[in-house]
Design an enzyme around this catalytic site. Structure first.
Site, mmCIF file in Angstrom:
data_model
loop_
_atom_site.group_PDB
_atom_site.id
_atom_site.type_symbol
_atom_site.label_atom_id
_atom_site.label_comp_id
_atom_site.label_asym_id
_atom_site.label_seq_id
_atom_site.Cartn_x
_atom_site.Cartn_y
_atom_site.Cartn_z
ATOM 1 N N HIS A 67 6.465 7.847 2.935
ATOM 2 C CA HIS A 67 5.481 9.330 2.643
ATOM 3 C C HIS A 67 6.539 10.502 3.464
ATOM 4 O O HIS A 67 7.694 10.393 4.332
ATOM 5 C CB HIS A 67 4.474 9.110 4.094
ATOM 6 C CG HIS A 67 5.236 8.754 5.860
ATOM 7 N ND1 HIS A 67 5.059 9.991 6.298
ATOM 8 C CD2 HIS A 67 5.490 7.982 6.424
ATOM 9 C CE1 HIS A 67 5.463 8.703 7.565
ATOM 10 N NE2 HIS A 67 5.649 7.634 7.448
ATOM 11 N N ASP A 179 11.094 9.842 10.337
ATOM 12 C CA ASP A 179 10.278 9.313 10.406
ATOM 13 C C ASP A 179 8.828 10.274 9.168
ATOM 14 O O ASP A 179 8.661 10.812 9.708
ATOM 15 C CB ASP A 179 8.701 8.941 11.078
ATOM 16 C CG ASP A 179 7.602 8.114 11.229
ATOM 17 O OD1 ASP A 179 7.433 7.836 9.674
ATOM 18 O OD2 ASP A 179 6.918 8.336 12.172
ATOM 19 N N GLU A 211 0.500 9.952 5.239
ATOM 20 C CA GLU A 211 -0.123 8.879 5.656
ATOM 21 C C GLU A 211 0.075 8.733 7.823
ATOM 22 O O GLU A 211 -0.490 8.028 7.874
ATOM 23 C CB GLU A 211 1.561 8.477 6.234
ATOM 24 C CG GLU A 211 1.628 7.433 6.478
ATOM 25 C CD GLU A 211 2.341 6.832 7.815
ATOM 26 O OE1 GLU A 211 2.161 5.369 8.741
ATOM 27 O OE2 GLU A 211 2.790 7.793 8.396
ATOM 28 N N GLU A 212 0.506 10.281 8.603
ATOM 29 C CA GLU A 212 0.215 10.048 9.690
ATOM 30 C C GLU A 212 -0.737 10.584 10.489
ATOM 31 O O GLU A 212 -0.752 9.867 11.222
ATOM 32 C CB GLU A 212 1.795 11.151 10.294
ATOM 33 C CG GLU A 212 3.000 11.007 10.400
ATOM 34 C CD GLU A 212 3.658 9.867 11.031
ATOM 35 O OE1 GLU A 212 2.742 9.324 12.158
ATOM 36 O OE2 GLU A 212 4.745 10.054 11.018
ATOM 37 N N ASP A 234 9.360 2.679 5.815
ATOM 38 C CA ASP A 234 9.337 3.233 6.771
ATOM 39 C C ASP A 234 10.093 2.744 8.168
ATOM 40 O O ASP A 234 10.794 1.832 7.562
ATOM 41 C CB ASP A 234 7.491 3.525 7.411
ATOM 42 C CG ASP A 234 6.912 3.930 8.052
ATOM 43 O OD1 ASP A 234 8.137 5.513 8.508
ATOM 44 O OD2 ASP A 234 6.524 4.741 7.511
ATOM 45 N N HIS A 327 8.907 9.155 16.643
ATOM 46 C CA HIS A 327 7.569 10.065 17.214
ATOM 47 C C HIS A 327 8.652 11.069 18.825
ATOM 48 O O HIS A 327 7.509 11.766 18.854
ATOM 49 C CB HIS A 327 6.670 9.929 17.233
ATOM 50 C CG HIS A 327 5.673 8.909 15.694
ATOM 51 N ND1 HIS A 327 4.714 9.326 15.944
ATOM 52 C CD2 HIS A 327 6.219 8.874 14.835
ATOM 53 C CE1 HIS A 327 4.236 9.033 15.001
ATOM 54 N NE2 HIS A 327 5.095 8.708 14.653
HETATM 55 CO CO CO Z 1 4.758 8.019 11.864
HETATM 56 ZN ZN ZN Z 2 6.028 6.856 9.012
#
Ligand code: CO
Ligand code: ZN
Length: 358
Positions: A67, A179, A211-212, A234, A327
């Site tokens: 993503h 990410d 995606e998130e 990922d 994150h």
């Molecule tokens: Co993420």
């Molecule tokens: Zn991810």
């Protein structure tokens, strides 16, 4: 390969693309894939879909997904004093917001800001993490009109300023958005390697959006492609840091890419990898002597969670890049990325046209 990966990772992670605002990243990815794939297109949703054609007829379709979006914020209110209030996009803990520099993507270009909240008034308050709602962005405007003059509007996306860094002896990298730009990078590098190969699969290298916020881009891309098998790439948690017991670490950085067994199993959208896809990945790693680790993740998921529920079900697995501090300001080892490219490329080369999942 390491040098090329580092420079591609730097370009991808320094681009900005909160979920729903991935166009800038999409352009970079399109131009990269265009060099190596037989075809590439961007769909109406923003997903970039590339194809490496099989060298045989009636070959299965294999979807690779990473993503392009990153977690971030959206401006929801500008007050009379010129402070910006926001909603989060994706999983963001208030712990990472104190003194956090950000970039507001306004209509006149990027605007620098700093996130903070009021200082605690009591000792109890000092020991508590404030609610996300208590935080605001200071862009240095003295009132609303001045903020608007900078080009800031409600609906603007906001990304965290966490510059790409090379740490240690050169293999440890830090960024705001591994990410999942690292997944996108692995897919681009794999398509590049496959360009010179004959394969018994139609390989769709997909860089998807949103995606998130619930794997939305991958969901529509998978419907369109109707793959026979899928592999998402990922990040996953690397808990090899002080205070985390060995049994709770999930993965370690530098110990090879992780092959997912399972993630989110508490009722949310998650994946139990198809045993045959998982075994294909494991046996390929063993045969090619690529280091790997197995991943059982208690929370969180990937695009594979949405893809595997498409149409009549798509046997799916995941190659995960061990990442510390997911994150927030994320850290990974580039050797894991190099080995993920090797693993994904070798796995695809092993797929036979009559592959069967029963
Ligand atoms: Co993420
Ligand atoms: Zn991810």
């Amino acid at each position: 390969m390491e040098k090329e990966i580092k420079s591609l990772l730097e370009r991808l992670t320094e681009a900005h693309g909160v979920s729903g605002y991935e166009m800038g990243v999409g352009k970079i990815v399109y131009h990269e894939l265009e060099k190596y794939a037989d075809s590439v297109e961007t769909d109406n949703f923003g997903n970039v879909i590339s194809l490496k054609k099989a060298s045989v007829k009636d070959a299965p379709k294999v979807m690779l997904a990473g993503h392009m979006d990153e977690i971030g914020l959206i401006v929801k209110h500008i007050d009379d004093k010129g402070f910006l209030f926001f909603e989060k996009v994706g999983g963001i803990s208030p712990r990472v917001l104190f003194s956090q520099p950000v970039v507001v993507h306004g209509k006149k270009g990027p605007v620098s800001g700093l996130i903070n909240c009021k200082p605690p008034e009591t000792p109890e308050e000092a020991n508590k993490i404030p609610d996300l709602k208590a935080f605001f962005i200071d862009v240095g405007a003295k009132n609303k009109a001045e903020a608007e003059k900078l080009g800031v509007r409600i609906g603007d996306s906001v990304t965290f300023e966490r510059p790409f860094k090379v740490l240690g002896s050169g293999n440890i990298l830090a960024s705001k958005a591994f990410d999942d730009r690292v997944g996108v990078c692995v897919i681009i590098e794999t398509m590049k390697k496959l360009a010179k190969e004959k394969v018994e699969a139609n390989v769709y290298g997909v860089a998807d959006v949103q995606e998130e916020v619930g794997c939305r881009g991958a969901q529509v891309a998978a419907y369109r492609i109707a793959p026979n098998m899928a592999i998402a790439v990922d990040i996953t948690l690397a808990g090899d840091i002080p205070g985390v017991a060995e049994k709770d670490q999930v993965t370690k950085i530098g110990a090879g890419p992780a092959i997912k067994v399972m993630d989110e199993a508490g009722g949310g959208l998650g994946l139990i990898s198809h045993p045959k896809v998982r075994e294909l990945l494991v046996s390929t790693a063993e045969e090619e002597k690529i280091p790997y680790q197995m991943e059982v993740l208690p929370r969180g998921s990937t695009d594979a969670a949405a893809i595997h529920l498409t149409r009549e079900g798509v046997p799916s697995g995941v190659i995960s890049i061990p990442t510390r501090y997911a994150h927030s300001y994320e850290i990974l080892d580039v050797n894991d990325v190099v080995n993920a490219v090797k693993l994904l490329t070798a796995t695809i080369k092993k797929i036979k046209k009559n592959i069967n999942f029963k």
